[in-house]
Design a protein around this motif. Sequence first.
Motif, PDB file in Angstrom:
ATOM      1  N   GLN A 209       0.855  -1.191   0.000  1.00  0.00           N
ATOM      2  CA  GLN A 209       0.000   0.000   0.000  1.00  0.00           C
ATOM      3  C   GLN A 209       0.894   1.245   0.000  1.00  0.00           C
ATOM      4  OE1 GLN A 209      -2.833  -0.300   3.222  1.00  0.00           O
ATOM      5  NE2 GLN A 209      -3.654  -2.258   2.492  1.00  0.00           N
ATOM      6  N   GLN A 210       1.545   1.436  -1.129  1.00  0.00           N
ATOM      7  CA  GLN A 210       2.535   2.502  -1.231  1.00  0.00           C
ATOM      8  C   GLN A 210       1.928   3.895  -1.033  1.00  0.00           C
ATOM      9  OE1 GLN A 210       4.698   3.417  -5.055  1.00  0.00           O
ATOM     10  NE2 GLN A 210       6.341   2.256  -4.053  1.00  0.00           N
ATOM     11  N   GLU A 211       0.653   4.014  -1.308  1.00  0.00           N
ATOM     12  CA  GLU A 211       0.011   5.326  -1.159  1.00  0.00           C
ATOM     13  C   GLU A 211       0.062   5.818   0.291  1.00  0.00           C
ATOM     14  OE1 GLU A 211      -3.121   2.088  -0.831  1.00  0.00           O
ATOM     15  OE2 GLU A 211      -1.433   2.575  -2.158  1.00  0.00           O
ATOM     16  N   ASN A 212       0.229   4.890   1.233  1.00  0.00           N
ATOM     17  CA  ASN A 212       0.339   5.291   2.641  1.00  0.00           C
ATOM     18  C   ASN A 212       1.596   6.115   2.900  1.00  0.00           C
ATOM     19  OD1 ASN A 212      -2.027   3.979   3.215  1.00  0.00           O
ATOM     20  ND2 ASN A 212      -1.058   2.116   4.000  1.00  0.00           N
ATOM     21  N   ARG A 232      15.690  12.698   1.583  1.00  0.00           N
ATOM     22  CA  ARG A 232      15.635  11.329   1.051  1.00  0.00           C
ATOM     23  C   ARG A 232      14.182  10.855   0.999  1.00  0.00           C
ATOM     24  NH1 ARG A 232      19.871   7.846   4.461  1.00  0.00           N
ATOM     25  NH2 ARG A 232      19.140   6.192   3.044  1.00  0.00           N
ATOM     26  N   ALA A 233      13.442  11.183   2.046  1.00  0.00           N
ATOM     27  CA  ALA A 233      12.021  10.828   2.058  1.00  0.00           C
ATOM     28  C   ALA A 233      11.268  11.575   0.967  1.00  0.00           C
ATOM     29  CB  ALA A 233      11.429  11.140   3.432  1.00  0.00           C
ATOM     30  N   LEU A 234      11.635  12.850   0.768  1.00  0.00           N
ATOM     31  CA  LEU A 234      10.981  13.639  -0.275  1.00  0.00           C
ATOM     32  C   LEU A 234      11.234  13.029  -1.658  1.00  0.00           C
ATOM     33  CD1 LEU A 234       9.279  16.207  -0.611  1.00  0.00           C
ATOM     34  CD2 LEU A 234      11.412  17.458  -1.018  1.00  0.00           C
ATOM     35  N   ALA A 235      12.404  12.436  -1.835  1.00  0.00           N
ATOM     36  CA  ALA A 235      12.699  11.767  -3.108  1.00  0.00           C
ATOM     37  C   ALA A 235      11.817  10.533  -3.290  1.00  0.00           C
ATOM     38  CB  ALA A 235      14.173  11.390  -3.168  1.00  0.00           C
ATOM     39  N   GLY A 239       9.311   9.964  -6.418  1.00  0.00           N
ATOM     40  CA  GLY A 239       9.256   8.737  -7.206  1.00  0.00           C
ATOM     41  C   GLY A 239       7.845   8.200  -7.341  1.00  0.00           C
ATOM     42  N   ILE A 240       7.083   8.282  -6.248  1.00  0.00           N
ATOM     43  CA  ILE A 240       5.689   7.830  -6.292  1.00  0.00           C
ATOM     44  C   ILE A 240       4.872   8.713  -7.229  1.00  0.00           C
ATOM     45  CG2 ILE A 240       3.583   7.600  -4.922  1.00  0.00           C
ATOM     46  CD1 ILE A 240       5.401   6.865  -2.528  1.00  0.00           C
ATOM     47  N   GLU A 241       5.095  10.002  -7.159  1.00  0.00           N
ATOM     48  CA  GLU A 241       4.377  10.917  -8.057  1.00  0.00           C
ATOM     49  C   GLU A 241       4.696  10.600  -9.516  1.00  0.00           C
ATOM     50  OE1 GLU A 241       2.123  12.916  -7.206  1.00  0.00           O
ATOM     51  OE2 GLU A 241       2.397  13.292  -5.065  1.00  0.00           O
ATOM     52  N   TYR A 242       5.938  10.245  -9.788  1.00  0.00           N
ATOM     53  CA  TYR A 242       6.320   9.901 -11.155  1.00  0.00           C
ATOM     54  C   TYR A 242       5.586   8.645 -11.617  1.00  0.00           C
ATOM     55  CZ  TYR A 242       9.318   9.371 -15.251  1.00  0.00           C
ATOM     56  OH  TYR A 242       9.783   9.271 -16.533  1.00  0.00           O
ATOM     57  N   GLN A 243       5.532   7.628 -10.729  1.00  0.00           N
ATOM     58  CA  GLN A 243       4.823   6.389 -11.090  1.00  0.00           C
ATOM     59  C   GLN A 243       3.352   6.657 -11.390  1.00  0.00           C
ATOM     60  OE1 GLN A 243       5.790   2.810  -8.600  1.00  0.00           O
ATOM     61  NE2 GLN A 243       7.007   4.300  -7.470  1.00  0.00           N
ATOM     62  N   GLN A 244       2.814   7.627 -10.721  1.00  0.00           N
ATOM     63  CA  GLN A 244       1.397   7.958 -10.928  1.00  0.00           C
ATOM     64  C   GLN A 244       1.203   8.946 -12.072  1.00  0.00           C
ATOM     65  OE1 GLN A 244       0.166   9.355  -7.065  1.00  0.00           O
ATOM     66  NE2 GLN A 244       0.162   7.286  -6.165  1.00  0.00           N
ATOM     67  N   PHE A 252       9.035  18.886  -9.635  1.00  0.00           N
ATOM     68  CA  PHE A 252       9.126  19.966  -8.648  1.00  0.00           C
ATOM     69  C   PHE A 252       9.773  19.459  -7.354  1.00  0.00           C
ATOM     70  CE2 PHE A 252       6.985  22.080  -4.993  1.00  0.00           C
ATOM     71  CZ  PHE A 252       7.641  23.300  -5.102  1.00  0.00           C
ATOM     72  N   LEU A 253       9.357  18.281  -6.912  1.00  0.00           N
ATOM     73  CA  LEU A 253       9.925  17.719  -5.679  1.00  0.00           C
ATOM     74  C   LEU A 253      11.396  17.358  -5.860  1.00  0.00           C
ATOM     75  CD1 LEU A 253       6.967  15.453  -4.474  1.00  0.00           C
ATOM     76  CD2 LEU A 253       7.593  17.745  -3.685  1.00  0.00           C
TER      77      LEU A 253
END
Length: 753
Positions: A209-212, A232-235, A239-244, A252-253
């Motif tokens: 549940q990566q969206e968490n 590092r967390a922001l990266a 990455g999740i935003e890119y997948q979506q 931007f991030l």
Amino acid sequence: MKKTFLKKLLIAFSGLTLLVYGTIYACADGDWGWSFDSNFTPETFVDKSYSPLFLSNDIFYGIGFDTEHLTRFNNENVKDWSAYLEGKINEKDLTFFLADSSSADVSNLFMYYKKSKANKTSEKWNKKIKLDDSKTKDFILFLNDAQTIETYSTQRFDSWNYDETVKREVISDLKLIKSLEQKYNDAKDPFLKNRYWFLTIKANFYSAQQENTVTFFNQTEKLTPKNTLYYRALAYIAGIEYQQKHYAKSNFLYSKVFDKCPTMRVVSAYCFHPQQEKDWKQSLAMAKTDDEKTALWAIQGYYNDEEKAITEIYKIQPKNQHIDYLLTRLINNQENKIDRSFKDKTVLENKKRAKDSIRKSTINLVTKIAQSNKTSQPYLWNVAAGYLETLNGNFKQAEKDFNEAENKMPKTPLAISQVRLLKFVNNLSKIDQLNPENEKTILDDLSWLYLELPKNPIDNFRYENATAWSQNYLAALYRSQKNTVMTEIFNHESNFYDNEKQLLDMKAFLSKTNKTEIEKIGASIYSVKLADINYFQGTKAAFQNKIPEAIAFMKQAEGQENTAFYGNPFLGNIKDCHDCEHQAVQKKKYTILDFLTIIQKLQDNVTKQTDVYNNSVLLGNAFYNISHFGNGRLFYEGNIAGSGSTPDFFRDPIRDMITNCSLSKAYYQKAFTAAKNDEQKAKTQYMIAKCERNDYYNKKYYSLNLSTWDIQDDKSNFIAWQGFKNIKANYPKTKYYKEIIKECGYFRTYVQK
């Protein structure tokens, strides 16, 4: 295939380290190899965190691929934990726990704490550290959780496997993630709380549940210090935003990571990829602060137009450090536009070509910013402006810029050398015709560039291009003044010594003792020495059968005449196999001077009609072996003649010399005339046939300058040379005839027809 491959490039940040293993999760592509001519060293003033982003034809400058995925944060982790533990665990042991194969030890220590029962591992470590210390216990317990997550975050994938059905194993135990989140909530110590916060982010990222990850990040972001773990967390979020397919948000991030976390600049730059122009505009619209705007332009400039990015950053934040790394890329790009070849060009033609290559808008922009004195490193801009003015032919302004830079810049060895180099380029570029006065202005720098720097190089300093350019420039000046010797000194041409007058002129120059200062510098860097010329003259004299002259020249070759042949140069075999003859047992090794001295004695014997047959055969063998076809090729190879495994490695006069067997053939014919029996006659006729065969190959292949691919196969490997005909007709009953049949397939085929 490229689209498929790009889908496989995913960014993956581990808890203690970053792992990519050839693929990067949610980003990018690159290229291979880097090389360019440059006088402008970007490392001079720009922070090393930008180094991989300097101009390169490779993916990253200096490193090729980013290979620090497992080690990028090791030092920082050790430093941070050492501070937290107050030195209670030494650096070596701490490195073992954080960056080595410590999972078994950590697991056993965890059980020690859980059961309050000693085991072999706890007994071992109790001798080194205080396991009952509360911070040490917290460290081990955290590490046990971290290494559990590591099993998911450090999965290795074959980067060449494009099969999208291969799925990454994810964390399915949501209780594990909840327990980490609870430890984050319960932690009172800010350091541990920050660590558990990042570990929770990472665990969610590698879960089903990566969206968490995004939810937890958004809920806790304001409470989290903006340190390396935060970015590092922001990266991860990027990455999740890119997948979506939220490309604008992702970019931007990544730009924020690029701006605030120097350690991750190479990663964030690699992962930054607007898919379309609208994505870029949307990213810009998200930027609210000046830092955010300049960060976007800084990373965009890496991929596209440095000049545009510099212009925009300068408008917003002139002192922003990103503008400096973009400047180095801009200057290096301008350098790459210049055709630096001096071949058949005058100095003035080359200056014009350089001037025409430089974009005027670039000169105007860099000059404007340099003159404003508003950047954080104005001296860098003065240096860049001065260099562009040199290329533009405005030498007086360039000198002013360099002087201004010298007054402001830090006096590091690299900075001092960079400005000195560019001032030298400027000073030499002023000269259109050499004379004793303007020579004085460049002598010290020539000596520094050619003689001092190669012996004492400065890390990262680019001076090789200036070396080559200045030598070509000086050669062009001397060429325009009809000074062939000094032209050759600064720009060696392989065929220079094929002209006898030029050879003698150079020999006289190198021999003279009253050289001017620039002549001394030129002679010291010239690749050909007086001994090389003497050796070359000796070689030519030998091939011309002028043995006394050859010996005299060789005696002045300063040791080259003592080089030993690999094989016996006086042997003549049925089959030519120089490697075989080099490996054969030899009772005596012959040096080049020995060889020539013996030839002289053999020739004296022939002149005196003493044992003409044997002496002539030995002479034939000797001259045959120093040809391309024999076992003594090292005789003609040298600094002037060159070297190579086939005749087409050599220029025409040398190729013709080393493939000509007429001299050895003449001695074999003399031996045939003096032969006293059929065995001797058969042998000399075969040796003559070998010379005829070589002449056949010369005319068929070598003299036509054909490459291997251009040779047409006419199915004819040999013909019935006269020597073959004579042997078959007159000496079929000799022992040597049988030996030829046994060893020579050409002759065997011929006689069987």
